[in-house]
Design an enzyme around this catalytic site. Sequence first.
Site, mmCIF file in Angstrom:
data_model
loop_
_atom_site.group_PDB
_atom_site.id
_atom_site.type_symbol
_atom_site.label_atom_id
_atom_site.label_comp_id
_atom_site.label_asym_id
_atom_site.label_seq_id
_atom_site.Cartn_x
_atom_site.Cartn_y
_atom_site.Cartn_z
ATOM 1 C CD GLU A 93 -2.974 -0.489 -0.227
ATOM 2 O OE1 GLU A 93 -3.260 -1.396 -1.040
ATOM 3 O OE2 GLU A 93 -3.279 0.707 -0.424
ATOM 4 C CB SER A 94 1.447 3.871 -2.545
ATOM 5 O OG SER A 94 0.105 4.291 -2.652
ATOM 6 C CB CYS A 111 2.086 -2.263 -7.720
ATOM 7 S SG CYS A 111 0.335 -2.059 -7.461
ATOM 8 N NE ARG A 158 -3.154 4.750 -4.275
ATOM 9 C CZ ARG A 158 -3.515 4.774 -3.001
ATOM 10 N NH1 ARG A 158 -3.557 5.904 -2.330
ATOM 11 N NH2 ARG A 158 -3.859 3.655 -2.392
ATOM 12 C CB ILE A 185 -2.703 -7.094 -7.375
ATOM 13 C CG1 ILE A 185 -2.447 -8.487 -7.983
ATOM 14 C CG2 ILE A 185 -3.464 -7.212 -6.068
ATOM 15 C CD1 ILE A 185 -1.578 -9.378 -7.148
ATOM 16 N NE ARG A 186 -6.601 -2.380 -3.411
ATOM 17 C CZ ARG A 186 -7.498 -1.445 -3.135
ATOM 18 N NH1 ARG A 186 -8.782 -1.698 -3.293
ATOM 19 N NH2 ARG A 186 -7.144 -0.269 -2.683
ATOM 20 C CG HIS A 246 2.383 -6.881 -8.314
ATOM 21 N ND1 HIS A 246 3.022 -6.142 -7.354
ATOM 22 C CD2 HIS A 246 1.104 -6.464 -8.301
ATOM 23 C CE1 HIS A 246 2.163 -5.315 -6.776
ATOM 24 N NE2 HIS A 246 0.983 -5.488 -7.339
ATOM 25 C CD GLU A 302 6.179 -7.955 -7.206
ATOM 26 O OE1 GLU A 302 6.490 -7.679 -8.376
ATOM 27 O OE2 GLU A 302 5.412 -7.249 -6.516
#
Lengths: 203, 334
Positions: A53-54, A84, A116, A143-144, A184, A186
């Site tokens: 979460e940024s 992300c 976002r 993802i979101r 992502h 990863e």
Amino acid sequence: MNIGILALQGDYIEHVEIARKALQAKNISGEVVTVKDKSSLKSIDAIIIPGGESTVIGRLLEKTNMIEDLRETIAGGLPTLGTCAGAILMAKKVRDKVVGETRQPILGVMSIGVLRNAFGRQRESFEMDLDIRGYGRVRAAFIRAPAIVELWGRAEELSGFDYSEIGRVTAVAVEGSMIASIFHPEITGETLLHEILIDMVKR
Amino acid sequence: MGWLSRTSYLEALSRLFYDMAELSDSMGLKRQPPCPLGSCGTVRVKTGLPSMLVGGVIMDVTSVEQAEIAEDAGAVGVMVLDKLPYDIRRSGGVARMADVKAIEEVMNAITIPVSAKCRIGHYMEALLLERVGVDLIDESEVLTPVDEAHHVNKWIFKVPFVNGARDLPEALRRISEGASMIRTKGEAGTGNVAEAVRHMKALNNDVKALASRRSDEEFLRDYARSAKVSYELVKLVADLGRLPVVNFAAGGIATPADAALMMWLGSDGVFVGSGIFKSGDARVRAEAIVLATSKWDDPEAVLEAQRMVSEKSAMLGIDIKTLKPEELLQVRGV
């Protein structure tokens, strides 16, 4: 070569694994270390800002008095990959699709504007194959995810696609020794972006 | 075995259960939410969300105002409830899913993931929450279960689920049903972290036992049989040396030190229920718990976090020994 993974919050464990794989694939001896305070910034050759979460990572960067040092180190040329949340933190301009202006602390080092939660909520999160210009195809998990919707100055698109509601979406942007990805690698186990980061260190 | 390789096994499990679930989906609803691009709700995307929450704090909230306080304090997500667990415990009666309108208001006010609880076994509440668009569904023992014997089949949903567990067999049963994330049950609404500690240690002990005997097929098969899960899932845990999904602590966490303790015990993050908004210093306590959860391995940072809060303001809490057996929430849905 020492690759640091910012580990205040987010999917840094996945990044540790992929960064190790990327070093192996490039046949380079190196260490992958987690970074949770500013003293560790001095001993790394590259940094990865993970997904997460940024808002949380930004506030923790402030709380741990790291945000200024990290901003200066990246602006000073430390090769950086943000995925992300990482891309959001690196962007100079951040907006949210639902609430509009956000009050979150950011690093603001890259000439990109991000939106976002651009694709909707978790149920709209998706994976698909994506071309990375000049490198090949990867499996990408969104993802979101945010969308990079603006680039200026020296920032260039390395990958992108059209999305009905938003228009042109940049998925991967590069500027100098910085890479921002809205997906992502990863999560799907792709080492390509990490290998590009390693190449930037070697340069 | 690497952490990332877990998803291929979970994908195989998903295919197996998804096909069976589709066959038996007697509701025959056009239930799939739309997917504008690529493939939505895959196993990687569903287990990927909890990975993004690692090292963070999910906070229980009952209003937009509380949700905004949580977001500003650095919560990694919020859980929208009608009443905090402490109040559910005191008011008695049947506890159900929160008001749809309340959930939607919170979703429109903040940028971080929004979760909500459905009752154990309540397929329709889960379906509604998916339709509303919550990012994570907690099939929770804090609400009154509607099916004591069966949980929701979570494979057929596009949204990830988190389930509570008191030990490894319970966690593995929930993963077999499609849970993308596990949390300890603890004893919600008590402000007493003792049960969460007990559950996390029970889980860890079993994981260690499996890991140390991971070549002992007979042992693993016996374990799978008694846990009522597949041998392959037990083998996966033995090879990974941990749960194959993200595992948070929940139930009774009330202070920064509580949160750091759970992280030290191997939690990937924490849920805080009544601990924040039943305290007298919610805003600063929320910030302090976020700091202690992220920097649990730095005693100076945990001390700084603990210094931010006052024990005089902490929720009073309930000693679990004073609860009658029928008042325990953790025995629901095992």
